[in-house]
Design a protein around this motif. Structure first.
Motif: not given
Lengths: 236, 80
Positions: A165, A215-217, A95, A146-150
């Protein structure tokens, strides 16, 4: 023993025996493993929430740093995976707005941070070393993460892999390290690029990076040692 | 001692069930904490002269719980 006695025993005594039954159950791996893994996940959750990546790791004066010769080499498979430094590129994927292959000099153009910090191994040893590199945070901005990536997942030339993280990655002391003691990383310490995060344990400091994935996951592969049973968070 | 007197001796539990349950859970936790602690202690490696191990006690492996450092750490955190 009369029948009445036996009935009383089967209720109260059984209840009293429950700790013993629990202890016995812990002898079995099928019972023990899920309990211990759940306990570890809870511990990781608490460390992330309570300790988090808020505080700074201790830094040291040059006089406290061990000599380069005294800094141990530690590795899981091979000490030198024979990375071709001339053709080396870091593959950035996931992302991000600008995925692709990044050269080392692009990473070197980012503000260079030099810090004397303690490298702490889960096995119980630690050394204070001198590390230099770019903030992971600056690199994330460069690639347009991406700001939403974790999470960030990394793959290494020696088939090692790990993940961290986003909050720890964005910590001001978390580096994409290309220097130790003012010199480029040598093969044993992860040339040409490794992670260096003084707020994390040693096994999170992946060496010989080849892939950097935002990535987000998290997948099933969270990390080499993490998948074998070490804490995923690995915070200090 | 007459039979009658012997029959009148009764064992009385002084502590409520909750106290006794917690006591035994603590006993289990403590045993596992010590065992896994020994295993964690034993994981310290030696890098010869770089980080020598020779001043650390050699504890027999059968005292450790958890099998290896990772397993011991899981138990240690769980029963903390």
């Amino acid at each position: 023993m009369t029948e009445r006695d036996f009935k009383r025993l089967s209720r109260r005594e059984m209840l009293k025996l429950s700790p013993l039954a629990f202890a016995g159950a812990m002898l079995f791996k099928t019972v023990r493993t899920p309990i211990a893994e759940a306990g570890l996940r809870f511990s990781d959750w608490v460390s992330e929430k309570q300790i988090g990546a808020r505080r700074l790791a201790e830094t040291f004066s040059d006089s406290k740093v061990v000599s380069f010769e005294k800094f141990p080499y530690n590795y899981y498979d091979v000490l030198n995976p024979e990375v071709d430094l001339d053709s080396w590129k870091l593959t950035v994927e996931g992302e991000v707005m600008r995925p692709g292959e990044y050269r080392l000099d692009q990473i070197r153009e980012l503000p260079r941070i030099s810090q004397n910090t303690r490298h702490i191994c889960v096995e119980g040893w630690d050394v204070i070393g001198s590390f230099g590199g770019a903030r992971i945070s600056d690199f994330l901005d460069m690639i347009g993460a991406s700001d939403s990536a974790r999470f960030i997942e990394v793959d290494c030339a020696d088939d090692y892999y790990s993940s961290i993280d986003m909050k720890s990655a964005r910590h001001s002391q978390s580096l994409l390290c290309y220097e130790m003691y003012g010199r480029p990383l040598d093969a044993g310490h992860g040339a040409p690029l490794r992670l260096q995060m003084p707020i994390k344990l040693g096994y999170k400091q992946a060496k010989y990076l080849v892939t950097f994935r935002v990535s987000s996951m998290l997948g099933v592969r969270k990390g080499y040692w993490e998948d074998l049973g070490y804490s995923w968070y690995g915070g200090i | 001692m007459s039979t009658r007197a012997a029959n009148s001796i009764r064992a009385v539990y002084e502590h409520p069930y909750m106290v006794r349950l917690c006591h035994w859970l603590t006993a289990i936790s403590l045993t596992l904490m010590i065992g896994s602690g020994i295993e964690i202690f034993r994981a310290f490696p030696s890098f010869s002269t770089k980080i020598p191990e020779n001043d650390i006690a050699d504890i027999p492996s059968w005292l450790g719980v958890g099998g290896w450092l990772g397993g011991a750490l899981q138990l240690h955190y769980t029963f903390m």
